[in-house]
Design a protein around this motif. Structure first.
Motif, PDB file in Angstrom:
ATOM      1  N   LEU A 268       0.826  -1.207   0.000  1.00  0.00           N
ATOM      2  CA  LEU A 268       0.000   0.000   0.000  1.00  0.00           C
ATOM      3  C   LEU A 268       0.860   1.256   0.000  1.00  0.00           C
ATOM      4  N   SER A 269       1.941   1.221   0.730  1.00  0.00           N
ATOM      5  CA  SER A 269       2.848   2.369   0.763  1.00  0.00           C
ATOM      6  C   SER A 269       3.403   2.641  -0.629  1.00  0.00           C
ATOM      7  N   THR A 270       3.782   1.591  -1.327  1.00  0.00           N
ATOM      8  CA  THR A 270       4.290   1.728  -2.687  1.00  0.00           C
ATOM      9  C   THR A 270       3.209   2.275  -3.611  1.00  0.00           C
ATOM     10  N   VAL A 271       1.995   1.776  -3.457  1.00  0.00           N
ATOM     11  CA  VAL A 271       0.881   2.246  -4.289  1.00  0.00           C
ATOM     12  C   VAL A 271       0.629   3.737  -4.057  1.00  0.00           C
ATOM     13  N   PHE A 272       0.679   4.178  -2.787  1.00  0.00           N
ATOM     14  CA  PHE A 272       0.465   5.594  -2.493  1.00  0.00           C
ATOM     15  C   PHE A 272       1.592   6.462  -3.048  1.00  0.00           C
ATOM     16  N   GLU A 273       2.810   5.962  -3.002  1.00  0.00           N
ATOM     17  CA  GLU A 273       3.930   6.705  -3.590  1.00  0.00           C
ATOM     18  C   GLU A 273       3.732   6.863  -5.092  1.00  0.00           C
ATOM     19  N   ILE A 274       3.326   5.785  -5.738  1.00  0.00           N
ATOM     20  CA  ILE A 274       3.065   5.837  -7.183  1.00  0.00           C
ATOM     21  C   ILE A 274       1.921   6.808  -7.471  1.00  0.00           C
ATOM     22  N   GLN A 275       0.896   6.763  -6.642  1.00  0.00           N
ATOM     23  CA  GLN A 275      -0.255   7.666  -6.826  1.00  0.00           C
ATOM     24  C   GLN A 275       0.190   9.127  -6.714  1.00  0.00           C
ATOM     25  N   ASN A 276       1.015   9.434  -5.735  1.00  0.00           N
ATOM     26  CA  ASN A 276       1.506  10.805  -5.580  1.00  0.00           C
ATOM     27  C   ASN A 276       2.378  11.222  -6.757  1.00  0.00           C
ATOM     28  N   ASP A 277       3.220  10.310  -7.233  1.00  0.00           N
ATOM     29  CA  ASP A 277       4.050  10.608  -8.408  1.00  0.00           C
ATOM     30  C   ASP A 277       3.171  10.897  -9.622  1.00  0.00           C
ATOM     31  N   LEU A 278       2.121  10.097  -9.789  1.00  0.00           N
ATOM     32  CA  LEU A 278       1.212  10.307 -10.918  1.00  0.00           C
ATOM     33  C   LEU A 278       0.482  11.639 -10.802  1.00  0.00           C
ATOM     34  N   LYS A 279       0.086  12.014  -9.592  1.00  0.00           N
ATOM     35  CA  LYS A 279      -0.564  13.314  -9.387  1.00  0.00           C
ATOM     36  C   LYS A 279       0.374  14.443  -9.786  1.00  0.00           C
ATOM     37  N   ASP A 280       1.632  14.336  -9.381  1.00  0.00           N
ATOM     38  CA  ASP A 280       2.615  15.363  -9.729  1.00  0.00           C
ATOM     39  C   ASP A 280       2.799  15.460 -11.240  1.00  0.00           C
TER      40      ASP A 280
END
Length: 109
Positions: free
Chosen positions: A70-82
């Motif tokens: 989940l931590s990895t998924v949230f990091e990816i999600q934040n990168d995608l938002k950026d």
């Protein structure tokens, strides 16, 4: 990581099946002395306790792996938002280069 979670989930299912296979405690047999019944009951409790401890340990590893995922998924999600924000800002900026070229052409005429 995906294989690890799959393996842990499989181990949880196997341990639960083994625990279910132990069934309920063996009922007391009137013909046997009390100490024999206590020994049989103790053996059952040891087996179920061991399986429950194994199950708890596996669940702990499983939840840790899920938290990491989940931590990895949230990091990816934040990168995608950026990335989306950056692309959006690039699209919304006025094209100054094009307009300055038009102005220079107009003045030369």
């Amino acid at each position: 990581m995906g294989n690890s979670i799959y393996d842990l989930r499989k181990k949880i299912q196997e341990t639960q099946a083994e625990l279910n296979h132990l069934g309920t405690p063996v009922s007391e047999i009137p013909e046997m002395v009390d100490s024999a019944n206590l020994i049989r009951s103790n053996e059952y409790l040891q087996k179920t306790n061991s399986k429950q401890n194994e199950l708890l340990s596996t669940y702990e590893k499983y939840s840790g792996a899920l938290e990491e995922l989940l931590s990895t998924v949230f990091e990816i999600q934040n990168d995608l938002k950026d990335i989306v924000r950056e692309q959006s800002s690039l699209l919304s900026k006025p094209k100054r280069v094009t307009s300055s070229k038009n102005k220079t052409k107009t003045t030369k005429k």
